[in-house]
Design an enzyme around this catalytic site. Structure first.
Site, PDB file in Angstrom:
ATOM      1  N   ASP A 120     -41.067  97.581 -94.606  1.00 13.61           N
ATOM      2  CA  ASP A 120     -40.518  97.429 -93.274  1.00 13.61           C
ATOM      3  C   ASP A 120     -41.247  98.407 -92.363  1.00 13.61           C
ATOM      4  O   ASP A 120     -41.475  99.557 -92.736  1.00 13.61           O
ATOM      5  CB  ASP A 120     -39.014  97.748 -93.292  1.00 13.61           C
ATOM      6  CG  ASP A 120     -38.210  96.768 -92.468  1.00 13.61           C
ATOM      7  OD1 ASP A 120     -38.488  96.674 -91.257  1.00 13.61           O
ATOM      8  OD2 ASP A 120     -37.317  96.106 -93.029  1.00 13.61           O
ATOM      9  N   ASP A 228     -40.144  95.316 -87.616  1.00 15.03           N
ATOM     10  CA  ASP A 228     -38.828  95.331 -86.987  1.00 15.03           C
ATOM     11  C   ASP A 228     -38.929  95.164 -85.463  1.00 15.03           C
ATOM     12  O   ASP A 228     -39.709  95.878 -84.819  1.00 15.03           O
ATOM     13  CB  ASP A 228     -38.181  96.687 -87.309  1.00 15.03           C
ATOM     14  CG  ASP A 228     -36.698  96.729 -86.999  1.00 15.03           C
ATOM     15  OD1 ASP A 228     -35.946  95.999 -87.664  1.00 15.03           O
ATOM     16  OD2 ASP A 228     -36.297  97.500 -86.107  1.00 15.03           O
ATOM     17  N   GLU A 293     -40.424  90.474 -86.804  1.00 21.73           N
ATOM     18  CA  GLU A 293     -39.031  90.133 -86.505  1.00 21.73           C
ATOM     19  C   GLU A 293     -38.918  90.076 -84.990  1.00 21.73           C
ATOM     20  O   GLU A 293     -39.176  91.070 -84.307  1.00 21.73           O
ATOM     21  CB  GLU A 293     -38.070  91.180 -87.069  1.00 21.73           C
ATOM     22  CG  GLU A 293     -36.617  90.712 -86.959  1.00 21.73           C
ATOM     23  CD  GLU A 293     -35.627  91.817 -86.625  1.00 21.73           C
ATOM     24  OE1 GLU A 293     -34.426  91.631 -86.884  1.00 21.73           O
ATOM     25  OE2 GLU A 293     -36.038  92.864 -86.073  1.00 21.73           O
ATOM     26  N   HIS A 365     -30.267  91.121 -94.020  1.00 22.21           N
ATOM     27  CA  HIS A 365     -29.285  92.215 -94.026  1.00 22.21           C
ATOM     28  C   HIS A 365     -28.498  92.316 -92.727  1.00 22.21           C
ATOM     29  O   HIS A 365     -27.626  93.171 -92.615  1.00 22.21           O
ATOM     30  CB  HIS A 365     -30.019  93.527 -94.301  1.00 22.21           C
ATOM     31  CG  HIS A 365     -30.993  93.859 -93.215  1.00 22.21           C
ATOM     32  ND1 HIS A 365     -32.133  93.115 -92.995  1.00 22.21           N
ATOM     33  CD2 HIS A 365     -30.990  94.810 -92.264  1.00 22.21           C
ATOM     34  CE1 HIS A 365     -32.775  93.610 -91.957  1.00 22.21           C
ATOM     35  NE2 HIS A 365     -32.103  94.647 -91.486  1.00 22.21           N
ATOM     36  N   ASP A 366     -28.831  91.487 -91.735  1.00 26.99           N
ATOM     37  CA  ASP A 366     -28.137  91.528 -90.444  1.00 26.99           C
ATOM     38  C   ASP A 366     -27.203  90.342 -90.239  1.00 26.99           C
ATOM     39  O   ASP A 366     -26.582  90.231 -89.175  1.00 26.99           O
ATOM     40  CB  ASP A 366     -29.160  91.508 -89.288  1.00 26.99           C
ATOM     41  CG  ASP A 366     -30.036  92.741 -89.233  1.00 26.99           C
ATOM     42  OD1 ASP A 366     -29.572  93.820 -89.651  1.00 26.99           O
ATOM     43  OD2 ASP A 366     -31.180  92.615 -88.754  1.00 26.99           O
TER      44      ASP A 366
HETATM   45  O1  TEU Z   1     -32.591  93.972 -86.099  1.00 28.34           O
HETATM   46  C1  TEU Z   1     -32.766  93.554 -84.803  1.00 28.34           C
HETATM   47  C2  TEU Z   1     -31.830  92.548 -84.226  1.00 28.34           C
HETATM   48  O2  TEU Z   1     -32.056  92.091 -83.139  1.00 28.34           O
HETATM   49  C3  TEU Z   1     -30.609  92.069 -84.841  1.00 28.34           C
HETATM   50  O3  TEU Z   1     -30.710  91.309 -85.941  1.00 28.34           O
HETATM   51  C4  TEU Z   1     -29.670  93.215 -84.915  1.00 28.34           C
HETATM   52  O4  TEU Z   1     -29.350  93.471 -86.230  1.00 28.34           O
HETATM   53  C5  TEU Z   1     -28.411  92.941 -84.191  1.00 28.34           C
HETATM   54  O5  TEU Z   1     -27.544  92.365 -85.087  1.00 28.34           O
HETATM   55  C6  TEU Z   1     -28.431  92.115 -82.961  1.00 28.34           C
HETATM   56  O6  TEU Z   1     -27.094  91.905 -82.574  1.00 28.34           O
HETATM   57  C7  TEU Z   1     -33.442  94.921 -86.626  1.00 28.34           C
HETATM   58  C8  TEU Z   1     -33.010  95.282 -88.024  1.00 28.34           C
HETATM   59  O7  TEU Z   1     -33.127  94.158 -88.842  1.00 28.34           O
HETATM   60  C9  TEU Z   1     -31.623  95.827 -87.974  1.00 28.34           C
HETATM   61  O8  TEU Z   1     -31.089  96.065 -89.238  1.00 28.34           O
HETATM   62  C10 TEU Z   1     -31.681  97.101 -87.171  1.00 28.34           C
HETATM   63  O9  TEU Z   1     -30.382  97.586 -86.990  1.00 28.34           O
HETATM   64  C11 TEU Z   1     -32.328  96.893 -85.817  1.00 28.34           C
HETATM   65  O10 TEU Z   1     -33.509  96.100 -85.861  1.00 28.34           O
HETATM   66  C12 TEU Z   1     -32.744  98.210 -85.243  1.00 28.34           C
HETATM   67  O11 TEU Z   1     -33.806  98.738 -85.984  1.00 28.34           O
END
Ligand code: TEU
Length: 622
Positions: A120, A228, A293, A365-366
């Protein structure tokens, strides 16, 4: 209705621009990536948090599943304000997860089994404890001041007073995106948590420091990066240094996203990164995977990020299909319908058909667990719906990503109390919407708990369920997040022992992508765009056959996305009467479509891919 969405001309022979045979297409077009969230994967030292030796211990699971690449969520040194997405040292492993030697051992173990490791890369922001930020914050005259976004209070307002923030932008995690720093009298920007200050990519020294760090990881043996929120790195800054306000749609804060999503210089930055970091390694024959991402990305920008000729990244995670059950925010759930899912996935398939490449995913994971979200996690339909959704996604064109536990059809957690949640975003929204931050109260606690039960990021983060023992074989200690009690029946050990399990089905899908060029590269065409239960599409690939001929390999994929039996609309199956079954969620069902004329019926959550092969028609079928 049986009409189909318009699609561009069929792909060239070989399925990839400039490829004569499918084998000429990039390696990652026939690969499947598996995401490991290390905190929740496997603990070995009994502290209740997963670690690197735990991943190495479970390599058999990944090898049997057959995945080609592992994407590892952050293991760098971090205060863990956002579970490692807040990095305080890009060069070292956090002791929570082990050591650099443990990481080297993991890389070696993966490579020895023919798998790659993608790290990552979190460079939109650092931790506020990163030495760069500590120095930047130390004074307005610091040489590193400009490495982050420092701005004075809104003109005419008292610094630190409510509403005096430089812009009205809301943070992704709730509240203002600016934090006031009393010592220097200015604010810094944090699109995410207050402990995640945004780096200033306008500054060339920042970019060079990031590129140098990336080269060191490539030299260490990693095979690429998942980047990210990489489409947020370029902010819409005016020549005088000011940033614009966003529109206020709800609550106190505005939506700044138009001013930092796919921003003015983002393509320039990514092309520069490719030149400065990846190009020399690729020229030496290194196999590297880059995936951005990109929340909020449009198809138009998606093509630009991933067009091979532009040399930015190989593929992007788009978010549109993750939004079909969201209202104003993801904590404002709305009913979704299948036509919307088809419209969005279909648009991305069509938009990136000739140039560019999709990353395909349900879970990460989100996101809440797909079987609980778009499937049906009841005992009656959990297995079938997980297989149906897997089949649907994995037969699209693009590189599929499997998130840990998805292959077991792990479900959302049955949390009912706010104390059970750990996620910084879930807790931030809970506090803001229930009026605990001083903002107007928009939801009761009970309403917010009901929302989190569907939408929290923690559903993805409960420990992987390896076996039926206490704590699911994840840890001998107390897990950092509660293990789902259904691990007594839903676990990897049970799934490996059952040939009909979701796990074995994923294994077959992974193998199909590697073995069948039409699965990897075939042209995608959506059918029945308005049908509310049947998701149907075709794939077609022209490839060199014997004696200089061209052979067309075609698939018809039919999936019943729901618990009610369906008859496939007449006409869809015309010409497929003699087709064979390539893969089915319901093997052995008497009426499974293997008999001529029997292909028209789908049981609840039944899906299958039919195949026909023949000479290329004189005129390409549109
Ligand atoms: O996530 C960015 C993102 O836009 C979303 O998926 C976020 O988790 C959020 O739910 C939007 O409502 C990335 C990572 O995958 C996430 O785990 C981190 O928290 C975020 O960036 C910050 O680094």
């Amino acid at each position: 209705m049986t009409s189909s969405a318009p699609t561009p001309d069929p792909l060239p022979r070989g399925g990839w621009p400039g490829a004569e045979t499918p084998g000429d297409a990039p390696w990652w077009t026939r690969s499947v990536v598996y995401q490991v969230y290390p905190r929740s994967f496997q603990d070995t030292d009994g502290d209740g948090i997963g670690d690197l030796p735990g991943i190495t211990r479970r390599l058999d699971h990944l090898e049997r599943l057959g995945v080609d690449v592992v994407w590892l969520s952050p293991v760098y040194r971090s205060p863990q304000a956002d579970n490692g997405y807040d990095i305080s040292d890009y060069e070292d492993v956090d002791p929570l997860f082990g050591s650099l030697a443990d990481l080297d051992a993991l890389i070696e173990g993966l490579h020895a089994r023919g798998m790659k490791l993608v790290m990552d890369l979190v460079v939109n922001h650092t931790s506020d404890e990163h030495p760069w930020f500590v120095e930047s914050r130390s004074s307005a005259q610091s040489p590193r001041r400009d490495w982050y976004w420092w701005r004075p209070a809104r003109e005419g307002m008292e610094p630190g007073a409510p509403g005096a923030e430089p812009t009205n932008w809301r943070s992704f995690f709730g509240g203002s995106a600016w934090r006031f720093d009393e010592a220097s009298g200015e604010y810094y920007l944090h699109l995410f948590d207050t402990k995640q200050p945004d780096l200033n990519w306008e500054n060339p020294d920042v970019r060079e420091a990031v590129y140098a760090m990336m080269r060191r990881w490539l030299d260490r043996g990693v095979d690429g990066f998942r980047m990210d929120v990489i489409n947020l790195i370029s902010k819409d800054v005016a020549p005088d240094g000011s940033l614009p306000d966003g529109e206020v749609h709800w609550g106190t804060y505005g939506d700044g996203s138009p001013h930092y999503t796919d921003g003015p210089r983002v393509h320039e930055f990514l092309a520069e990164m490719h030149r400065e970091v990846f190009a020399p390694y690729l020229a030496r024959g290194r196999e590297i995977l880059t995936v951005g991402e990109t929340p909020g990305v449009t198809v138009e920008h998606g093509v630009r990020y991933t067009d091979p000729d532009r040399r930015e990244v190989d593929m992007v995670f788009q978010f549109e299909h993750m939004g079909i059950d969201h209202g104003a925010t993801r904590y404002d759930p709305v009913r979704w319908d299948l036509a919307d899912l088809k419209a969005t996935l279909g648009r991305w398939q069509a938009g990136l058909a000739h140039r560019g490449w999709n990353a395909l995913y349900w879970d990460n994971h989100d996101q809440p667990r797909v079987v609980s979200r778009f499937g049906d996690d009841s005992p009656e339909h959990r297995v079938a719906s997980a297989k149906a959704l897997a089949l649907l996604l994995h037969l699209h064109r693009g590189t599929p990503y499997v998130y840990q536990g998805e292959e077991l059809a792990m479900t959302n957690a049955p949390f009912t109390r706010i104390e059970q949640y750990q996620d910084v975003e879930s807790l931030g929204y809970f506090r803001e919407l229930t009026g605990r931050t001083g903002a107007p109260r928009l939801r009761t606690d009970g309403e917010m708990l009901a929302v989190l039960a569907h939408a929290s990021r923690d559903h993805a983060r409960t420990p992987v369920q390896w076996d039926a023992s206490a704590n699911a074989g994840f840890t001998t200690g107390t897990p950092w997040l509660e293990v789902n009690p259904n691990h007594t029946t839903i676990n990897a050990e049970a799934a490996w022992a059952d040939e009909d399990s979701v796990l074995h089905f994923y294994r077959r899908l992974v193998a199909l992508r590697r073995e069948e060029p039409v699965v990897a590269l075939g042209d995608f065409r959506m059918l029945l765009p308005d049908h509310e239960a049947v998701y149907a599409f075709t794939r077609a690939l022209d490839a060199p056959g014997p004696d200089g001929t061209t052979v067309r390999d075609e698939l018809l994929v039919l999936v019943n996305v729901g618990g009610v039996p369906q008859d496939v609309p007449a006409g869809t199956l015309t010409g497929w009467e003699e087709a064979s079954v390539l893969v089915t969620t319901h093997p052995g069902r008497a009426d499974d479509g293997t008999r001529p004329g029997a292909v028209g019926h789908l049981e609840p959550w039944e899906g299958r891919a039919l195949r026909r092969t023949g000479p290329r028609p004189a005129r390409p079928s549109a």
